[in-house]
Scaffold this active site. Sequence first.
Site, PDB file in Angstrom:
ATOM      1  N   HIS A 156       0.834  -1.208   0.000  1.00 37.46           N
ATOM      2  CA  HIS A 156       0.000   0.000   0.000  1.00 37.46           C
ATOM      3  C   HIS A 156       0.863   1.251   0.000  1.00 37.46           C
ATOM      4  O   HIS A 156       0.395   2.335  -0.335  1.00 37.46           O
ATOM      5  CB  HIS A 156      -0.907   0.015   1.235  1.00 37.46           C
ATOM      6  CG  HIS A 156      -2.010  -0.994   1.145  1.00 37.46           C
ATOM      7  ND1 HIS A 156      -3.299  -0.659   0.791  1.00 37.46           N
ATOM      8  CD2 HIS A 156      -2.017  -2.330   1.333  1.00 37.46           C
ATOM      9  CE1 HIS A 156      -4.049  -1.749   0.786  1.00 37.46           C
ATOM     10  NE2 HIS A 156      -3.294  -2.785   1.111  1.00 37.46           N
ATOM     11  N   ASP A 364       3.387   9.422  -0.940  1.00 38.55           N
ATOM     12  CA  ASP A 364       2.205   8.663  -0.527  1.00 38.55           C
ATOM     13  C   ASP A 364       1.987   7.522  -1.514  1.00 38.55           C
ATOM     14  O   ASP A 364       2.139   7.727  -2.734  1.00 38.55           O
ATOM     15  CB  ASP A 364       0.977   9.590  -0.542  1.00 38.55           C
ATOM     16  CG  ASP A 364      -0.014   9.254   0.558  1.00 38.55           C
ATOM     17  OD1 ASP A 364      -0.026   8.103   1.010  1.00 38.55           O
ATOM     18  OD2 ASP A 364      -0.782  10.147   0.956  1.00 38.55           O
TER      19      ASP A 364
HETATM   20  P1  ADQ Z   1      -3.229   6.165   4.641  1.00 35.89           P
HETATM   21  O1  ADQ Z   1      -1.820   6.623   4.830  1.00 35.89           O
HETATM   22  O2  ADQ Z   1      -4.015   6.002   5.859  1.00 35.89           O
HETATM   23  O3  ADQ Z   1      -3.303   4.827   3.798  1.00 35.89           O
HETATM   24  P2  ADQ Z   1      -5.089   7.511   2.681  1.00 35.89           P
HETATM   25  O4  ADQ Z   1      -4.981   6.769   1.420  1.00 35.89           O
HETATM   26  O5  ADQ Z   1      -5.277   8.958   2.476  1.00 35.89           O
HETATM   27  O6  ADQ Z   1      -3.860   7.322   3.655  1.00 35.89           O
HETATM   28  O7  ADQ Z   1      -6.330   6.939   3.448  1.00 35.89           O
HETATM   29  C1  ADQ Z   1      -6.836   7.569   4.568  1.00 35.89           C
HETATM   30  C2  ADQ Z   1      -8.257   7.076   4.804  1.00 35.89           C
HETATM   31  O8  ADQ Z   1      -8.583   7.334   6.153  1.00 35.89           O
HETATM   32  C3  ADQ Z   1      -9.258   7.763   3.926  1.00 35.89           C
HETATM   33  O9  ADQ Z   1     -10.257   6.859   3.561  1.00 35.89           O
HETATM   34  C4  ADQ Z   1      -9.805   8.858   4.839  1.00 35.89           C
HETATM   35  O10 ADQ Z   1     -11.135   9.203   4.584  1.00 35.89           O
HETATM   36  C5  ADQ Z   1      -9.681   8.215   6.203  1.00 35.89           C
HETATM   37  N1  ADQ Z   1      -9.399   9.278   7.194  1.00 35.89           N
HETATM   38  C6  ADQ Z   1      -8.358  10.100   7.227  1.00 35.89           C
HETATM   39  N2  ADQ Z   1      -8.495  10.987   8.227  1.00 35.89           N
HETATM   40  C7  ADQ Z   1      -9.653  10.714   8.825  1.00 35.89           C
HETATM   41  C8  ADQ Z   1     -10.378  11.289   9.922  1.00 35.89           C
HETATM   42  N3  ADQ Z   1      -9.951  12.315  10.618  1.00 35.89           N
HETATM   43  N4  ADQ Z   1     -11.515  10.727  10.245  1.00 35.89           N
HETATM   44  C9  ADQ Z   1     -11.973   9.673   9.558  1.00 35.89           C
HETATM   45  N5  ADQ Z   1     -11.374   9.109   8.519  1.00 35.89           N
HETATM   46  C10 ADQ Z   1     -10.214   9.615   8.162  1.00 35.89           C
HETATM   47  C11 ADQ Z   1      -2.342   3.885   3.269  1.00 35.89           C
HETATM   48  C12 ADQ Z   1      -1.261   4.489   2.358  1.00 35.89           C
HETATM   49  C13 ADQ Z   1      -1.919   5.289   1.253  1.00 35.89           C
HETATM   50  C14 ADQ Z   1      -2.885   4.400   0.469  1.00 35.89           C
HETATM   51  C15 ADQ Z   1      -3.829   3.676   1.410  1.00 35.89           C
HETATM   52  C16 ADQ Z   1      -4.655   2.621   0.668  1.00 35.89           C
HETATM   53  O11 ADQ Z   1      -0.365   5.303   3.106  1.00 35.89           O
HETATM   54  O12 ADQ Z   1      -0.957   5.845   0.378  1.00 35.89           O
HETATM   55  O13 ADQ Z   1      -3.646   5.199  -0.406  1.00 35.89           O
HETATM   56  O14 ADQ Z   1      -3.134   2.997   2.448  1.00 35.89           O
HETATM   57  O15 ADQ Z   1      -3.854   1.762  -0.053  1.00 35.89           O
END
Ligand code: ADQ
Length: 511
Positions: A156, A364
């Site tokens: 990921h 990311d």
């Molecule tokens: P993350 O680093 O967690 O994921 P991201 O892909 O942006 O990053 O996913 C975050 C998720 O958490 C989103 O669905 C978002 O809505 C939710 N989220 C964030 N802040 C929140 C909050 N305050 N309250 C509720 N929900 C919140 C890792 C990798 C990424 C990759 C994903 C999936 O680091 O690059 O995209 O896995 O593979």
Amino acid sequence: MRRLVIVSNRVADPLLVGSSGGLAVCILDALRRRGGMWFGWNGEIVLNESEISTTSIKHDSCTLVTMPLTERDYHEYYLGFSNEVLWPVHHYRLDLARFTLEAAEGYRRVNTRFADKLSPLLNRSDLIWVHDYHLIPLGAGLRARGVGNEIGFFFHIPFPPPEVLSATPEHDWLMRSLLEYDLVGFQTISDHANFCRFMCDFMGGKMTAPDTLCVDGKYLRASVFPVGIDVESFVAMAQSPLADKRIQRTRLQAEPGLSIIGVDRLDYSKGLPEKFRAFRRLLEMYPDGSKPASLIQIAPPTREDLESYIEIRHDLEALSGEINGQFGDFDWTPVRYIHRAFDRDTLAALYRASRIGLVTPLRDGMNLVAKEYVAAQDEVDPGVLILSRFAGAAEDLQEALIINPYDVEEVAHAMRRAIEMTQQERVERHQALMDRIHQNTACNWMLSFLQALRSCREQHVADVDARNVQRRNTSQRRRSLVSFPELSSPSNSMGKLITGTKFGGESTSLS
Ligand code: ADQ
């Protein structure tokens, strides 16, 4: 249908998944659609290894099988090797990596325990899908216990260039252990290219097809599967009457200027201080008292036991205080920095109410927030996505305003451009972005990975057959060249054709 077994470091509580990270959101989407088992850590910590046993809970069509970690595991495997070595290195932050032998030992120990506990629960026909950097050697552990099933692995997070990765002590056995999987998946083309380059240049492997590697006589498939979101359900959430009520309650519309939203875990990879500095620069660009926009930054805490995460929290608190002190007014707080999680409906409503989605990670894997922001917009009057070129999502979402997050001036100008953008341009960009996120949804991601995993072995047999036929043809042609030497003359067009056929598709290293 064959049972799907998903293994990840942490198994999320399905009732609380809205507040978890992106990985949990994707996995639950996959399991809900298909049914199966999800195996991993339950988030609890016990004192001794003797207290560790698995618990199984049935939830709709999936069974969650979980176990605790010991305190030592938590420090060595989870915080130590996973998050103080692999996470920073894979996000190109060698300066933050802290390697210790204890942490590496802990990482091996927990992966071995995962293999010990999981292998007796498996059926011969299960499709096994291991997720992310905490569990890289798990496939090798399962093989050592006689598991012959197809096993896939998905990164990921980004896969760095080999020159960066090779600075990690232990990288050799770690990468070698990946050879025990049938399929390894990546978020982007550049991650895939970095991996193939590592395998070819640093491990003596070769590409035998565009997504097949042969290293030490072992064949491995490596392909790109960009993670997506469940677009329809996000669109529905953002348009629901509940979302309207939530928007009214936030009173965003009553604020002076437009709203800019950022939603990121509080992680140094997400570029939050740089984002705040760019916002301050934006405010400086406008004449005194004009209040062009406010920034809402939602940043739930993660990994708070690590120094680098404590530091970033202090940095952000200081920066938001400075900006509010310098630019705030009785009726206006320019930065609203909220340090907690929200449910997904509230996030969808906030995205929809914001004219700009500001996604500025320094690195990311994908970044699902960028896709969620696009899905939540009103198609008649949509907002503008500003997206870091170092997010995996930028490989696809080219109609966003793509920026370099290290360049504060460039990000501030992009915000200004978004504030001033005509409705027609916003609509055109949004339509194009919607088309793109529809192509790579969570469902497509899961289906394409599983389809590739199922077909790996058939594909491998077909590749070997094709290579054998090619070799036979080549040696027959060589024999005919010996019988008819004039055909091998460089000026002879047939000679060129033969040469081209000989090298096509064989041993093409990406290096
Ligand atoms: P993350 O680093 O967690 O994921 P991201 O892909 O942006 O990053 O996913 C975050 C998720 O958490 C989103 O669905 C978002 O809505 C939710 N989220 C964030 N802040 C929140 C909050 N305050 N309250 C509720 N929900 C919140 C890792 C990798 C990424 C990759 C994903 C999936 O680091 O690059 O995209 O896995 O593979």
